[in-house]
Design a protein around this motif. Sequence first.
Motif, PDB file in Angstrom:
ATOM      1  N   GLU A  59      -5.502  10.222   7.801  1.00 16.16           N
ATOM      2  CA  GLU A  59      -4.800  10.245   6.525  1.00 16.16           C
ATOM      3  C   GLU A  59      -3.284  10.217   6.709  1.00 16.16           C
ATOM      4  O   GLU A  59      -2.541  10.275   5.745  1.00 16.16           O
ATOM      5  CB  GLU A  59      -5.160  11.518   5.746  1.00 16.16           C
ATOM      6  CG  GLU A  59      -6.581  11.520   5.228  1.00 16.16           C
ATOM      7  CD  GLU A  59      -7.037  12.921   4.869  1.00 16.16           C
ATOM      8  OE1 GLU A  59      -8.234  13.175   4.977  1.00 16.16           O
ATOM      9  OE2 GLU A  59      -6.177  13.751   4.516  1.00 16.16           O
ATOM     10  N   THR A  60      -2.833  10.168   7.958  1.00 14.07           N
ATOM     11  CA  THR A  60      -1.404  10.201   8.216  1.00 14.07           C
ATOM     12  C   THR A  60      -0.787   8.828   7.979  1.00 14.07           C
ATOM     13  O   THR A  60      -1.290   7.831   8.472  1.00 14.07           O
ATOM     14  CB  THR A  60      -1.142  10.625   9.674  1.00 14.07           C
ATOM     15  OG1 THR A  60      -1.908  11.781   9.937  1.00 14.07           O
ATOM     16  CG2 THR A  60       0.320  10.903   9.911  1.00 14.07           C
ATOM     17  N   MET A  61       0.318   8.799   7.247  1.00 14.44           N
ATOM     18  CA  MET A  61       1.057   7.560   7.014  1.00 14.44           C
ATOM     19  C   MET A  61       1.671   7.078   8.314  1.00 14.44           C
ATOM     20  O   MET A  61       2.295   7.857   9.029  1.00 14.44           O
ATOM     21  CB  MET A  61       2.204   7.832   6.040  1.00 14.44           C
ATOM     22  CG  MET A  61       1.781   7.855   4.620  1.00 14.44           C
ATOM     23  SD  MET A  61       1.773   6.195   3.965  1.00 14.44           S
ATOM     24  CE  MET A  61       2.820   6.439   2.547  1.00 14.44           C
ATOM     25  N   GLN A  62       1.513   5.818   8.611  1.00 14.67           N
ATOM     26  CA  GLN A  62       2.089   5.263   9.832  1.00 14.67           C
ATOM     27  C   GLN A  62       2.479   3.826   9.561  1.00 14.67           C
ATOM     28  O   GLN A  62       1.985   3.207   8.628  1.00 14.67           O
ATOM     29  CB  GLN A  62       1.016   5.249  10.928  1.00 14.67           C
ATOM     30  CG  GLN A  62       0.968   6.474  11.772  1.00 14.67           C
ATOM     31  CD  GLN A  62       0.491   6.114  13.165  1.00 14.67           C
ATOM     32  OE1 GLN A  62       1.071   5.281  13.835  1.00 14.67           O
ATOM     33  NE2 GLN A  62      -0.579   6.742  13.607  1.00 14.67           N
ATOM     34  N   SER A  63       3.319   3.280  10.442  1.00 15.26           N
ATOM     35  CA  SER A  63       3.647   1.859  10.326  1.00 15.26           C
ATOM     36  C   SER A  63       2.601   1.044  11.070  1.00 15.26           C
ATOM     37  O   SER A  63       2.301   1.344  12.218  1.00 15.26           O
ATOM     38  CB  SER A  63       5.016   1.591  10.935  1.00 15.26           C
ATOM     39  OG  SER A  63       5.983   2.278  10.201  1.00 15.26           O
ATOM     40  N   LYS A 113       3.553   0.464   5.762  1.00 12.07           N
ATOM     41  CA  LYS A 113       3.420   1.890   6.022  1.00 12.07           C
ATOM     42  C   LYS A 113       2.245   2.377   5.185  1.00 12.07           C
ATOM     43  O   LYS A 113       2.291   2.293   3.957  1.00 12.07           O
ATOM     44  CB  LYS A 113       4.716   2.626   5.651  1.00 12.07           C
ATOM     45  CG  LYS A 113       4.993   3.735   6.616  1.00 12.07           C
ATOM     46  CD  LYS A 113       6.326   4.376   6.411  1.00 12.07           C
ATOM     47  CE  LYS A 113       6.419   5.505   7.449  1.00 12.07           C
ATOM     48  NZ  LYS A 113       7.603   6.257   7.402  1.00 12.07           N
ATOM     49  N   ALA A 114       1.200   2.824   5.828  1.00 12.19           N
ATOM     50  CA  ALA A 114      -0.002   3.202   5.089  1.00 12.19           C
ATOM     51  C   ALA A 114      -0.850   4.132   5.935  1.00 12.19           C
ATOM     52  O   ALA A 114      -0.539   4.389   7.091  1.00 12.19           O
ATOM     53  CB  ALA A 114      -0.800   1.943   4.758  1.00 12.19           C
ATOM     54  N   THR A 115      -1.916   4.653   5.360  1.00 12.41           N
ATOM     55  CA  THR A 115      -2.876   5.415   6.147  1.00 12.41           C
ATOM     56  C   THR A 115      -4.013   4.463   6.530  1.00 12.41           C
ATOM     57  O   THR A 115      -4.233   3.439   5.866  1.00 12.41           O
ATOM     58  CB  THR A 115      -3.474   6.587   5.342  1.00 12.41           C
ATOM     59  OG1 THR A 115      -4.272   6.051   4.285  1.00 12.41           O
ATOM     60  CG2 THR A 115      -2.383   7.470   4.754  1.00 12.41           C
ATOM     61  N   GLU A 153      -6.397   3.869   3.641  1.00 17.29           N
ATOM     62  CA  GLU A 153      -5.974   2.881   2.634  1.00 17.29           C
ATOM     63  C   GLU A 153      -6.238   1.452   3.101  1.00 17.29           C
ATOM     64  O   GLU A 153      -6.709   0.615   2.346  1.00 17.29           O
ATOM     65  CB  GLU A 153      -4.470   3.035   2.337  1.00 17.29           C
ATOM     66  CG  GLU A 153      -4.135   4.291   1.554  1.00 17.29           C
ATOM     67  CD  GLU A 153      -2.641   4.580   1.522  1.00 17.29           C
ATOM     68  OE1 GLU A 153      -1.882   3.977   2.317  1.00 17.29           O
ATOM     69  OE2 GLU A 153      -2.233   5.431   0.711  1.00 17.29           O
TER      70      GLU A 153
END
Length: 369
Positions: free
Chosen positions: A315-319, A349-351, A354
């Motif tokens: 669930e962590t946002m990352q590039s 930038k998303a999880t 998503e």
Amino acid sequence: MKGKKKYAGFCLGIMFIAALYFTGCADMQNEGGQKGNSSSKAEMQEELEVHFIDVGQGDSTLIQTGDHAMLIDAGENEKGIDVKEYLDSQHVEKLDYIICTHPDSDHIGGMDIVIDAFDSDMIFMPDLKKDTRTYDEVIDSAKEKQEKIHYPKVSEEYSLGEAKFTVVAPNSADYSNSNNYSIGILLEYGENKFLFVGDAEEESEEEMMGNDMDLDADVYKVSHHGSSTGTSEAFLREVSPDYAVISCGEGNSYGHPHAEVLNELRAEGVKVFRTDEQGTIVATSDGKEIKWNMSSSEDWVAGEPTGSVAGKAKETMQSYVLNTNTKKYHLPDCSSLEGMKKENREERKATEEELKKEGYSPCQKCIGD
Ligand SMILES: [Zn+2]
Ligand SMILES: [Zn+2]
């Protein structure tokens, strides 16, 4: 070390050499060279060793130079014996200083055993009492040995043989979170600097940056086991380390180190060492240069939270870099991106969650399942 300083030093050096050259005097050149060597402040008699002891999820760092030694934290309760044995293996007989960064069990758990086993000149703790058995055991051991607890204040300086350290945190007396009480120190040996901040989180980092202290260091012991609650981008830039060490346990339930912190370190070009992957890590300084007993870690894999918080990493946002044609998502440095057509490439930038909802799947090469 900041590039600017190195560059300035280099320029001065060139000017100095040029000045000598233009005087055309060979004797003076020799004399100048020797003088330069003997007056260098980094000409140390001993070496300084910093041992980032693998205590699983927790912290314990031994600093040694000549006959002098100090210990910062001692891991959980069950690690006390391991830490004592490690100190024995390094022929530690006495500790000049013992620092208990803050009363959490992953830092002071094993300290009662260390205090029982080794005499020390001074024990540092933040002014925060905790109603736990772990805390009481440490206090009881200190009382037993008639050791006084000292609450250090910011900007106090202490010497350890040819090394010295300055207290940089905590800057306040009251925090809602015990981690922010962490004692932080900047250790200096000749030209080399090491910064230790325990589990300090952003609030404490802000204060450290706010009071005009020089936090610039070659080695940064990453705050709070690489948790994203610490090591803000601004703080990392201020420290601008060449190397970072993360002390955490393999498969720890918090998912330390967090992807955000690893990404920041990577973006800043910092070489990272981690006890969860590499065990005990030793840095040796001669006052000018720092050598390591192993190569830095290259895999940049964040921890995965387990148990009740399982799946949080996903669930962590990352590039990510998406291939809109193959419907795969990649990490920005994946080697298979090289051949990707420009029109198929999209940065986002998303999880992972998503992206999967949009029908993307992870690249097997850089991410895996
Ligand atoms: Zn901790
Ligand atoms: Zn803590």
